[in-house]
Design an enzyme around this catalytic site. Sequence first.
Site, PDB file in Angstrom:
ATOM      1  N   ASN A   1       0.871  -1.177   0.000  1.00  0.00           N
ATOM      2  CA  ASN A   1       0.000   0.000   0.000  1.00  0.00           C
ATOM      3  C   ASN A   1       0.908   1.227   0.000  1.00  0.00           C
ATOM      4  O   ASN A   1       1.479   1.586   1.027  1.00  0.00           O
ATOM      5  CB  ASN A   1      -0.890  -0.049   1.258  1.00  0.00           C
ATOM      6  CG  ASN A   1      -1.748   1.189   1.416  1.00  0.00           C
ATOM      7  OD1 ASN A   1      -1.803   2.040   0.532  1.00  0.00           O
ATOM      8  ND2 ASN A   1      -2.431   1.293   2.558  1.00  0.00           N
TER       9      ASN A   1
ATOM     10  N   GLY B   1       2.758  -1.317   4.391  1.00  0.00           N
ATOM     11  CA  GLY B   1       2.681   0.118   4.121  1.00  0.00           C
ATOM     12  C   GLY B   1       4.055   0.674   3.831  1.00  0.00           C
ATOM     13  O   GLY B   1       4.593   0.528   2.737  1.00  0.00           O
TER      14      GLY B   1
ATOM     15  N   GLU C   1      -7.023   4.298   7.851  1.00  0.00           N
ATOM     16  CA  GLU C   1      -6.831   5.738   7.608  1.00  0.00           C
ATOM     17  C   GLU C   1      -8.064   6.345   6.946  1.00  0.00           C
ATOM     18  O   GLU C   1      -8.387   7.514   7.177  1.00  0.00           O
ATOM     19  CB  GLU C   1      -5.560   5.954   6.762  1.00  0.00           C
ATOM     20  CG  GLU C   1      -4.305   5.736   7.613  1.00  0.00           C
ATOM     21  CD  GLU C   1      -3.085   5.264   6.847  1.00  0.00           C
ATOM     22  OE1 GLU C   1      -3.078   5.322   5.606  1.00  0.00           O
ATOM     23  OE2 GLU C   1      -2.119   4.819   7.504  1.00  0.00           O
TER      24      GLU C   1
ATOM     25  N   HIS D   1      -9.720   0.889   4.753  1.00  0.00           N
ATOM     26  CA  HIS D   1      -8.445   1.037   5.468  1.00  0.00           C
ATOM     27  C   HIS D   1      -8.651   1.929   6.697  1.00  0.00           C
ATOM     28  O   HIS D   1      -9.453   2.871   6.662  1.00  0.00           O
ATOM     29  CB  HIS D   1      -7.395   1.639   4.534  1.00  0.00           C
ATOM     30  CG  HIS D   1      -6.022   1.629   5.125  1.00  0.00           C
ATOM     31  ND1 HIS D   1      -5.596   2.588   6.012  1.00  0.00           N
ATOM     32  CD2 HIS D   1      -5.003   0.744   4.982  1.00  0.00           C
ATOM     33  CE1 HIS D   1      -4.345   2.294   6.383  1.00  0.00           C
ATOM     34  NE2 HIS D   1      -3.971   1.180   5.768  1.00  0.00           N
TER      35      HIS D   1
HETATM   36  P1  PGA Z   1       2.564   0.270   7.826  1.00  0.00           P
HETATM   37  O1  PGA Z   1       1.138   0.450   7.152  1.00  0.00           O
HETATM   38  O2  PGA Z   1       3.158  -0.996   7.256  1.00  0.00           O
HETATM   39  O3  PGA Z   1       3.321   1.485   7.443  1.00  0.00           O
HETATM   40  O4  PGA Z   1       2.343   0.175   9.310  1.00  0.00           O
HETATM   41  C1  PGA Z   1       0.325  -0.678   6.916  1.00  0.00           C
HETATM   42  C2  PGA Z   1      -0.973  -0.271   6.264  1.00  0.00           C
HETATM   43  O5  PGA Z   1      -1.476   0.807   6.571  1.00  0.00           O
HETATM   44  O6  PGA Z   1      -1.521  -1.019   5.431  1.00  0.00           O
END
Ligand code: PGA
Length: 257
Positions: free
Chosen positions: A8, A236, A99, A97
């Site tokens: 992602n 991520g 976020e 997601h």
């Molecule tokens: P991260 O994000 O690996 O930076 O913790 C994971 C994600 O949001 O899918």
Amino acid sequence: MQKIIIGNLKMNLLTIAERDQYLESFKKELKKSKISDLDVVLCPPAVHVENFVKKNKTKNVAIGGQNIFWEDRGSYTGEISAAMLKNLGAQYVIVGHSERRKYFSETNVDANAKIKNALKNGLVPIYCVGETKEDREAGNESQVIAEQIVEGFADISSAKAASIVVAYEPVWAVGSDVIPKSDEIMQVKILLKRIFADAYGITVAEKIKVLYGGSVKAASAKQVCTDAGMDGVLVGRESLIPNEFIKIAEIINANQF
Ligand code: PGA
């Protein structure tokens, strides 16, 4: 079941030069790697999807979007539809997601509408679920995750449900460098499989891929994926560094059984 690693890329790769450099470096690392039976998915920002599709010539690498709206077309300023992504050559899309839930107040009901629209348009939804730190401290994680699954999968037939990919991403582990223990992740997988088995029967439950996401790094890939019995990972930050992303892919590929 063939494992899957999804990158992602979030809201990164701001310039054409940055994008091209990323793709070049990704291809170089992939070519050097010993990845054989692993599905690899890259989810760039929507503005880069067309270019990623055009430049990606590798059979086991697919391109996905990071979000969609639940209608195909119309007066929805600023939105992108599953039909658009599909027509550009994308095969997957991330839905729900944390976020999106945090900054855009997306709910399980929104996610359900998006999952249905993705399926209708032939995209594989990658549905993200996971508890917040507060949910966990209150001991509510199982209830929260179960609700996200039941509401997110509402009115989806078993034939369609089988193709959905679920990513368990504890919100407190995303972007934090804190990760759960293998057995904690495995317990969530068991919870999800039980819900799927009740709703759709064992055969379909077995087909639904369940991934782990949240601060995945090469050093922790075995702990959060293989040791936890997961079907892959959603990455991520480390997916922005092709060298590290491919390292994670190699670890998962090597530990397949
Ligand atoms: P991260 O994000 O690996 O930076 O913790 C994971 C994600 O949001 O899918």
